[in-house]
Design a protein around this motif. Structure first.
Motif, PDB file in Angstrom:
ATOM      1  N   SER A  75       0.842  -1.385  -0.172  1.00 53.22           N
ATOM      2  CA  SER A  75       0.036   0.252   0.013  1.00 53.22           C
ATOM      3  C   SER A  75       1.104   1.050   0.306  1.00 53.22           C
ATOM      4  N   ASN A  76       0.303   2.309  -0.975  1.00 53.39           N
ATOM      5  CA  ASN A  76       1.472   3.525  -0.265  1.00 53.39           C
ATOM      6  C   ASN A  76       1.308   4.149   1.046  1.00 53.39           C
ATOM      7  N   ILE A  77       1.995   5.446   1.556  1.00 54.54           N
ATOM      8  CA  ILE A  77       2.642   4.796   2.265  1.00 54.54           C
ATOM      9  C   ILE A  77       2.457   7.393   2.397  1.00 54.54           C
ATOM     10  N   SER A  89       4.976  19.729   4.509  1.00 55.05           N
ATOM     11  CA  SER A  89       4.643  19.297   3.128  1.00 55.05           C
ATOM     12  C   SER A  89       4.261  17.276   3.594  1.00 55.05           C
ATOM     13  N   SER A  90       3.196  17.013   2.599  1.00 55.23           N
ATOM     14  CA  SER A  90       3.575  15.339   2.704  1.00 55.23           C
ATOM     15  C   SER A  90       3.206  15.198   1.238  1.00 55.23           C
ATOM     16  N   LYS A  91       3.662  13.418   1.064  1.00 59.07           N
ATOM     17  CA  LYS A  91       3.898  13.211  -0.461  1.00 59.07           C
ATOM     18  C   LYS A  91       3.367  11.851  -0.124  1.00 59.07           C
ATOM     19  N   LEU A  92       2.514  11.091  -1.094  1.00 59.98           N
ATOM     20  CA  LEU A  92       1.683  10.201  -1.336  1.00 59.98           C
ATOM     21  C   LEU A  92       2.914   9.051  -1.461  1.00 59.98           C
ATOM     22  N   ILE A  93       3.658   7.888  -1.432  1.00 62.86           N
ATOM     23  CA  ILE A  93       4.801   7.129  -2.099  1.00 62.86           C
ATOM     24  C   ILE A  93       3.700   6.103  -2.351  1.00 62.86           C
TER      25      ILE A  93
END
Length: 163
Positions: A75-77, A89-93
């Motif tokens: 799943s993504n992080i 900032s928030s980044k979806l990996i």
């Protein structure tokens, strides 16, 4: 045995100090003296596997070097970054490019960062590359009170991702 337990066993992962499981997979033979910001020499680069489950989070921590996260499996992080100047900032990996996920994210050196798997009852397997190479003397785990004092505007986020 769950899929994440199988991956932990297959890759020989161990518990990481800030949560999750890891294994160093690469440490360059070459070394450099990166200057006064570091205590001693560093390898050119290092790389690890890192597995995180939805039942845990990677607590706010920082290192002096840039760190590149690479998505592999699961799943993504959601990666939370607080810059040295206090910008969040928030980044979806992950691998779904059309839902705002990125398979690769760079955390600038000196930034505080924390991570969580966004899907319940799941996991994420990523890789983290650091240059100059990682050394635990460059690792700093956030203390909730100190980080909150430095960035009071992020009080709730800091409380959520510190122990």
């Amino acid at each position: 045995m769950t899929i994440e337990e199988k991956i932990i066993e297959k890759l020989g992962l161990q518990l990481h100090p800030e949560a999750g499981y890891f294994k160093e997979t690469y440490r360059s033979k070459g070394e450099i003296n990166p200057g006064s910001a570091y205590n001693g020499t560093r390898n050119y680069s290092t790389c690890i596997y890192f597995l995180l489950t939805s039942g845990m989070f990677s607590a706010f921590h920082r290192i002096k070097q840039d760190e590149i996260w690479h998505f592999y499996e699961g799943s993504n992080i959601d990666l939370h970054i607080i810059s040295e100047t206090g910008q969040h900032s928030s980044k979806l990996i992950g691998r779904d490019l059309f839902k705002g996920e990125s398979p690769q994210v760079v955390v600038p050196g000196g930034s505080w960062f924390a991570a969580e798997v966004t899907t319940p009852n799941s996991f994420a397997l990523v890789g983290c590359t650091v240059a100059p190479g990682f050394d635990f003397s460059d690792f700093e785990l956030a203390q909730r009170n100190e980080l909150t004092s430095a960035f009071p505007q992020h009080r709730d986020l800091i409380a959520r991702f510190t122990r």
